[in-house]
Design a protein around this motif. Sequence first.
Motif, PDB file in Angstrom:
ATOM      1  N   GLY A   1       8.341  -5.563  14.914  1.00 23.18           N
ATOM      2  CA  GLY A   1       7.378  -5.804  15.981  1.00 23.18           C
ATOM      3  C   GLY A   1       6.013  -5.221  15.706  1.00 23.18           C
ATOM      4  O   GLY A   1       5.195  -5.070  16.610  1.00 23.18           O
ATOM      5  N   GLY A   2       5.731  -4.865  14.457  1.00 22.33           N
ATOM      6  CA  GLY A   2       4.432  -4.314  14.120  1.00 22.33           C
ATOM      7  C   GLY A   2       4.286  -2.845  14.442  1.00 22.33           C
ATOM      8  O   GLY A   2       3.170  -2.340  14.548  1.00 22.33           O
ATOM      9  N   GLN A   3       5.403  -2.128  14.580  1.00 20.09           N
ATOM     10  CA  GLN A   3       5.378  -0.702  14.914  1.00 20.09           C
ATOM     11  C   GLN A   3       4.851   0.099  13.719  1.00 20.09           C
ATOM     12  O   GLN A   3       5.453   0.107  12.652  1.00 20.09           O
ATOM     13  N   LEU A   4       3.696   0.754  13.900  1.00 22.86           N
ATOM     14  CA  LEU A   4       3.138   1.606  12.852  1.00 22.86           C
ATOM     15  C   LEU A   4       4.000   2.847  12.700  1.00 22.86           C
ATOM     16  O   LEU A   4       4.360   3.478  13.696  1.00 22.86           O
ATOM     17  N   LEU A   5       4.319   3.203  11.481  1.00 19.28           N
ATOM     18  CA  LEU A   5       5.143   4.374  11.210  1.00 19.28           C
ATOM     19  C   LEU A   5       4.248   5.441  10.586  1.00 19.28           C
ATOM     20  O   LEU A   5       4.132   5.546   9.361  1.00 19.28           O
ATOM     21  N   ALA A   6       3.603   6.206  11.471  1.00 18.81           N
ATOM     22  CA  ALA A   6       2.553   7.151  11.070  1.00 18.81           C
ATOM     23  C   ALA A   6       3.035   8.158  10.035  1.00 18.81           C
ATOM     24  O   ALA A   6       2.320   8.436   9.062  1.00 18.81           O
ATOM     25  N   GLU A   7       4.227   8.706  10.223  1.00 22.86           N
ATOM     26  CA  GLU A   7       4.730   9.714   9.278  1.00 22.86           C
ATOM     27  C   GLU A   7       4.923   9.103   7.890  1.00 22.86           C
ATOM     28  O   GLU A   7       4.540   9.683   6.878  1.00 22.86           O
ATOM     29  N   ASN A   8       5.509   7.916   7.848  1.00 29.76           N
ATOM     30  CA  ASN A   8       5.706   7.241   6.562  1.00 29.76           C
ATOM     31  C   ASN A   8       4.363   6.894   5.918  1.00 29.76           C
ATOM     32  O   ASN A   8       4.201   7.019   4.700  1.00 29.76           O
ATOM     33  N   MET A   9       3.412   6.433   6.730  1.00 27.02           N
ATOM     34  CA  MET A   9       2.091   6.101   6.211  1.00 27.02           C
ATOM     35  C   MET A   9       1.404   7.340   5.641  1.00 27.02           C
ATOM     36  O   MET A   9       0.746   7.263   4.603  1.00 27.02           O
ATOM     37  N   GLN A  10       1.570   8.469   6.313  1.00 25.19           N
ATOM     38  CA  GLN A  10       0.966   9.704   5.836  1.00 25.19           C
ATOM     39  C   GLN A  10       1.584  10.120   4.501  1.00 25.19           C
ATOM     40  O   GLN A  10       0.863  10.508   3.574  1.00 25.19           O
ATOM     41  N   ILE A  11       2.907  10.023   4.376  1.00 26.03           N
ATOM     42  CA  ILE A  11       3.580  10.377   3.127  1.00 26.03           C
ATOM     43  C   ILE A  11       3.130   9.459   1.999  1.00 26.03           C
ATOM     44  O   ILE A  11       2.921   9.893   0.866  1.00 26.03           O
ATOM     45  N   ALA A  12       2.951   8.168   2.297  1.00 24.27           N
ATOM     46  CA  ALA A  12       2.518   7.189   1.294  1.00 24.27           C
ATOM     47  C   ALA A  12       1.006   7.221   1.081  1.00 24.27           C
ATOM     48  O   ALA A  12       0.495   6.513   0.211  1.00 24.27           O
TER      49      ALA A  12
ATOM     50  N   ARG B   1      -3.978  -2.880   7.529  1.00 27.94           N
ATOM     51  CA  ARG B   1      -4.596  -4.108   8.057  1.00 27.94           C
ATOM     52  C   ARG B   1      -5.004  -5.050   6.918  1.00 27.94           C
ATOM     53  O   ARG B   1      -4.806  -6.263   6.986  1.00 27.94           O
ATOM     54  N   CYS B   2      -5.544  -4.492   5.865  1.00 30.64           N
ATOM     55  CA  CYS B   2      -5.942  -5.283   4.701  1.00 30.64           C
ATOM     56  C   CYS B   2      -4.737  -6.012   4.111  1.00 30.64           C
ATOM     57  O   CYS B   2      -4.810  -7.207   3.804  1.00 30.64           O
ATOM     58  N   GLN B   3      -3.611  -5.326   3.995  1.00 36.61           N
ATOM     59  CA  GLN B   3      -2.409  -5.948   3.442  1.00 36.61           C
ATOM     60  C   GLN B   3      -1.864  -7.033   4.372  1.00 36.61           C
ATOM     61  O   GLN B   3      -1.376  -8.072   3.910  1.00 36.61           O
ATOM     62  N   LEU B   4      -1.960  -6.810   5.665  1.00 32.27           N
ATOM     63  CA  LEU B   4      -1.509  -7.822   6.623  1.00 32.27           C
ATOM     64  C   LEU B   4      -2.391  -9.067   6.538  1.00 32.27           C
ATOM     65  O   LEU B   4      -1.889 -10.193   6.591  1.00 32.27           O
ATOM     66  N   ARG B   5      -3.679  -8.861   6.388  1.00 33.68           N
ATOM     67  CA  ARG B   5      -4.579 -10.011   6.230  1.00 33.68           C
ATOM     68  C   ARG B   5      -4.268 -10.781   4.952  1.00 33.68           C
ATOM     69  O   ARG B   5      -4.268 -12.010   4.941  1.00 33.68           O
ATOM     70  N   LYS B   6      -3.981 -10.060   3.872  1.00 33.33           N
ATOM     71  CA  LYS B   6      -3.619 -10.721   2.617  1.00 33.33           C
ATOM     72  C   LYS B   6      -2.371 -11.590   2.789  1.00 33.33           C
ATOM     73  O   LYS B   6      -2.233 -12.608   2.134  1.00 33.33           O
ATOM     74  N   ALA B   7      -1.468 -11.147   3.663  1.00 37.12           N
ATOM     75  CA  ALA B   7      -0.229 -11.886   3.908  1.00 37.12           C
ATOM     76  C   ALA B   7      -0.398 -12.927   5.015  1.00 37.12           C
ATOM     77  O   ALA B   7       0.587 -13.486   5.492  1.00 37.12           O
ATOM     78  N   ASN B   8      -1.628 -13.151   5.448  1.00 38.60           N
ATOM     79  CA  ASN B   8      -1.932 -14.130   6.500  1.00 38.60           C
ATOM     80  C   ASN B   8      -1.242 -13.826   7.828  1.00 38.60           C
ATOM     81  O   ASN B   8      -0.821 -14.739   8.532  1.00 38.60           O
ATOM     82  N   VAL B   9      -1.130 -12.558   8.144  1.00 40.46           N
ATOM     83  CA  VAL B   9      -0.541 -12.155   9.420  1.00 40.46           C
ATOM     84  C   VAL B   9      -1.650 -12.125  10.467  1.00 40.46           C
ATOM     85  O   VAL B   9      -2.660 -11.452  10.298  1.00 40.46           O
ATOM     86  N   ILE B  10      -1.447 -12.868  11.539  1.00 40.72           N
ATOM     87  CA  ILE B  10      -2.398 -12.884  12.640  1.00 40.72           C
ATOM     88  C   ILE B  10      -1.898 -11.990  13.765  1.00 40.72           C
ATOM     89  O   ILE B  10      -2.657 -11.266  14.382  1.00 40.72           O
ATOM     90  N   ASP B  11      -0.594 -12.017  13.988  1.00 39.53           N
ATOM     91  CA  ASP B  11       0.025 -11.250  15.066  1.00 39.53           C
ATOM     92  C   ASP B  11       1.000 -10.244  14.467  1.00 39.53           C
ATOM     93  O   ASP B  11       2.088 -10.617  14.016  1.00 39.53           O
ATOM     94  N   PRO B  12       0.645  -8.949  14.443  1.00 38.31           N
ATOM     95  CA  PRO B  12       1.536  -7.942  13.865  1.00 38.31           C
ATOM     96  C   PRO B  12       2.915  -7.875  14.523  1.00 38.31           C
ATOM     97  O   PRO B  12       3.865  -7.427  13.900  1.00 38.31           O
ATOM     98  N   SER B  13       3.034  -8.353  15.759  1.00 41.68           N
ATOM     99  CA  SER B  13       4.347  -8.316  16.402  1.00 41.68           C
ATOM    100  C   SER B  13       5.340  -9.252  15.708  1.00 41.68           C
ATOM    101  O   SER B  13       6.539  -9.149  15.922  1.00 41.68           O
ATOM    102  N   GLN B  14       4.853 -10.159  14.876  1.00 39.60           N
ATOM    103  CA  GLN B  14       5.705 -11.074  14.120  1.00 39.60           C
ATOM    104  C   GLN B  14       6.271 -10.420  12.845  1.00 39.60           C
ATOM    105  O   GLN B  14       7.107 -10.999  12.177  1.00 39.60           O
ATOM    106  N   VAL B  15       5.789  -9.220  12.526  1.00 40.91           N
ATOM    107  CA  VAL B  15       6.198  -8.531  11.302  1.00 40.91           C
ATOM    108  C   VAL B  15       7.465  -7.721  11.570  1.00 40.91           C
ATOM    109  O   VAL B  15       7.558  -6.999  12.556  1.00 40.91           O
ATOM    110  N   GLU B  16       8.425  -7.862  10.668  1.00 40.99           N
ATOM    111  CA  GLU B  16       9.661  -7.075  10.768  1.00 40.99           C
ATOM    112  C   GLU B  16       9.576  -5.802   9.939  1.00 40.99           C
ATOM    113  O   GLU B  16      10.181  -4.806  10.287  1.00 40.99           O
ATOM    114  N   ALA B  17       8.830  -5.857   8.824  1.00 42.65           N
ATOM    115  CA  ALA B  17       8.697  -4.675   7.978  1.00 42.65           C
ATOM    116  C   ALA B  17       7.527  -4.863   7.025  1.00 42.65           C
ATOM    117  O   ALA B  17       7.254  -5.972   6.567  1.00 42.65           O
ATOM    118  N   VAL B  18       6.838  -3.754   6.759  1.00 39.65           N
ATOM    119  CA  VAL B  18       5.862  -3.692   5.672  1.00 39.65           C
ATOM    120  C   VAL B  18       6.334  -2.557   4.787  1.00 39.65           C
ATOM    121  O   VAL B  18       6.527  -1.431   5.244  1.00 39.65           O
TER     122      VAL B  18
END
Length: 188
Positions: A109-120, A128-145
Amino acid sequence: MNEWFGSTPIALLGVVLSSMGMYLTILVLARWSGVRSFAQMSAFDVAVTIAIGSLLATSVVSTDPPLLQGVTAAATLYGLQLVVSRLRRHNETTRRTFDNDPILLMGPGGQLLAENMQIARVTEDDLRCQLRKANVIDPSQVEAVIMEGTGTVHVLRGHGTSPTPDAWILQNVRDYSGALASPLSSRC
């Protein structure tokens, strides 16, 4: 100043012959070791690719190391890559030593995982840049990044279905947030 712009015909012939020798060496070794030689599937593969590029550049435009030493070094790097790839396939400890496990950056559902993002070390702007590259308009449609061990980012869309936490596609994905521990389909 003249040595910056000029050269002797003998030196130029040396560069041509060294280039041809290293080109043929890398071509033969890449064919011998297979497609994986430039696949960059693991951190070790990335390091070998960079080392071979540096070795090629040094061997082509310099007399030190001589061509034979450059050829030997290239053969050694390809040999190491083959040995490590075989060990990684058969031994989990070796795999974990040479590979960075992927990490989950965004959950269902587009849930940002702040702790994982910080570790990475990934920012929201990077994501956001990666989502745009994947042609994602609605992050709620994303199951995982997922950021792979090589740094490549993949966006998984649900297409109406969600992968289960134990899905094969998510095997070895690190998740410090716990998003994979709960069933992905039980979101609001």
